[in-house]
Each structure stands twice: as C-alpha cells, then as structure tokens.
Design a protein around this motif. Sequence first.
Motif, short mmCIF file in Angstrom:
data_model
loop_
_atom_site.label_atom_id
_atom_site.label_comp_id
_atom_site.label_asym_id
_atom_site.label_seq_id
_atom_site.Cartn_x
_atom_site.Cartn_y
_atom_site.Cartn_z
N ARG A 73 0.82 -1.21 0.00
CA ARG A 73 0.00 0.00 0.00
C ARG A 73 0.86 1.26 0.00
O ARG A 73 2.07 1.21 0.17
CB ARG A 73 -0.92 0.01 1.21
CG ARG A 73 -0.15 -0.07 2.53
CD ARG A 73 -1.07 -0.37 3.69
NE ARG A 73 -0.29 -0.88 4.81
CZ ARG A 73 -0.62 -0.76 6.06
NH1 ARG A 73 -1.74 -0.14 6.39
NH2 ARG A 73 0.12 -1.26 7.01
N MET A 74 0.19 2.40 -0.19
CA MET A 74 0.83 3.69 -0.01
C MET A 74 0.21 4.31 1.23
O MET A 74 -1.01 4.38 1.36
CB MET A 74 0.63 4.62 -1.20
CG MET A 74 1.26 6.00 -0.99
SD MET A 74 1.23 7.02 -2.46
CE MET A 74 2.70 6.40 -3.27
N ILE A 75 1.07 4.75 2.15
CA ILE A 75 0.64 5.33 3.41
C ILE A 75 0.97 6.82 3.39
O ILE A 75 2.10 7.20 3.05
CB ILE A 75 1.33 4.64 4.59
CG1 ILE A 75 1.03 3.14 4.57
CG2 ILE A 75 0.91 5.27 5.91
CD1 ILE A 75 1.89 2.32 5.52
N PHE A 76 0.01 7.65 3.76
CA PHE A 76 0.19 9.10 3.82
C PHE A 76 0.35 9.50 5.28
O PHE A 76 -0.56 9.28 6.08
CB PHE A 76 -0.99 9.82 3.19
CG PHE A 76 -1.15 9.55 1.72
CD1 PHE A 76 -0.63 10.42 0.78
CD2 PHE A 76 -1.80 8.41 1.27
CE1 PHE A 76 -0.77 10.18 -0.58
CE2 PHE A 76 -1.95 8.16 -0.09
CZ PHE A 76 -1.43 9.04 -1.01
N LEU A 77 1.50 10.09 5.61
CA LEU A 77 1.78 10.54 6.97
C LEU A 77 1.77 12.06 7.03
O LEU A 77 2.04 12.73 6.02
CB LEU A 77 3.17 10.06 7.42
CG LEU A 77 3.43 8.57 7.49
CD1 LEU A 77 4.92 8.32 7.79
CD2 LEU A 77 2.57 7.92 8.55
N SER A 78 1.53 12.58 8.21
CA SER A 78 1.69 14.02 8.40
C SER A 78 3.18 14.36 8.25
O SER A 78 4.03 13.48 8.26
CB SER A 78 1.20 14.42 9.80
OG SER A 78 1.91 13.72 10.80
N GLN A 79 3.45 15.64 8.08
CA GLN A 79 4.83 16.10 7.96
C GLN A 79 5.12 17.06 9.11
O GLN A 79 4.28 17.91 9.43
CB GLN A 79 5.03 16.79 6.61
CG GLN A 79 6.49 17.04 6.29
CD GLN A 79 6.67 17.66 4.91
OE1 GLN A 79 7.24 18.73 4.79
NE2 GLN A 79 6.19 16.99 3.88
N THR A 80 6.26 16.91 9.72
CA THR A 80 6.63 17.80 10.82
C THR A 80 6.96 19.19 10.30
O THR A 80 7.15 19.39 9.10
CB THR A 80 7.84 17.25 11.60
OG1 THR A 80 8.99 17.26 10.74
CG2 THR A 80 7.58 15.86 12.14
N PHE A 81 7.08 20.13 11.19
CA PHE A 81 7.42 21.50 10.84
C PHE A 81 8.73 21.58 10.07
O PHE A 81 8.89 22.39 9.17
CB PHE A 81 7.50 22.35 12.12
CG PHE A 81 7.85 23.78 11.87
CD1 PHE A 81 6.91 24.64 11.31
CD2 PHE A 81 9.10 24.27 12.18
CE1 PHE A 81 7.23 25.97 11.07
CE2 PHE A 81 9.43 25.60 11.94
CZ PHE A 81 8.48 26.46 11.38
#
Length: 147
Positions: A73-81
Amino acid sequence: MQQKLQTRAFEQVTPILHPGEQPLVATRAMVGKFSAGRLGAVVSQALVVEGAGMLGAALASTGKQFVVLTTHRMIFLSQTFLGGPGKNVLGEVPRAQLSLAEVKMGIVSLLRLSFGTPGDGVALTFPRVDKKNAESLAAALQQAPTA
C-alpha cells in the motif's frame, strides 16, 4: 539528508505494517487533488480533496505530507514543521488500487496517482530539491505490487 528522513518514515510505519509487508520508498510531497497542476500546487500549498475520493477528509488536513510506498500500500503521513515524517497516518491506499497515471519531471516534478476510477486520485508535487525522490517513487510505482 533524504536517507535519514526515509529511515525515520520507515520507523514510523513499522508498527502498522502487515505481516510480510516491506517499505520501499518514502519521501515528502505536496499532496493535492488529482487535477492539480505542478506550479499551482506548489505556489498555493493548499490541498483541495474534491477528487481525492477514498482518502477524503483525512488528507484535507495538510498539503505537505510524507508518503511511504510499501509492497502492499501507499501510506500518507503528516509532515513535521521541519519537513520530516510525522506520527499521524492521514490515509492509505492499497497498491492493487493505485496506478501511476502521469509523470512530469522538471524544476517542479509531478506524479499523478489514480485510485481506480476516473478523477479519483491525487497529484504529488515535488520541488527541485526532491526531484530524485520523485524519480525513485515513480520507479517503485511502475513495478508490480506484491499481494
């Protein structure tokens, strides 16, 4: 620098991987609606998810994300500052439903990912500094998924 970020992204997704699933590529990207253009997505840095379908509101929280492609699968994560992978999983798409619809490499690179139905997908844009990451992701997406 990218190798460190990719390693951190792999560490972030390790607890949620299925048995036998392996991470392949991880990179930061601007995620926008499927019809977004290269410059428009980068200039506005806004995400419009009208065409995002199955990811819907989960991906609406931010345009800057970290994407991890695995064997399943492709997983979308948040991105840090600071541009690294965050801890929040914003969405995921099975590899069987994911296809690379378009690739445009340049000063701003673009990958359009289709989720199976017309207009259902996302556009990933990458600034010049991340062009090699876009190329790596495109190459990995062109390989057949395993399971």
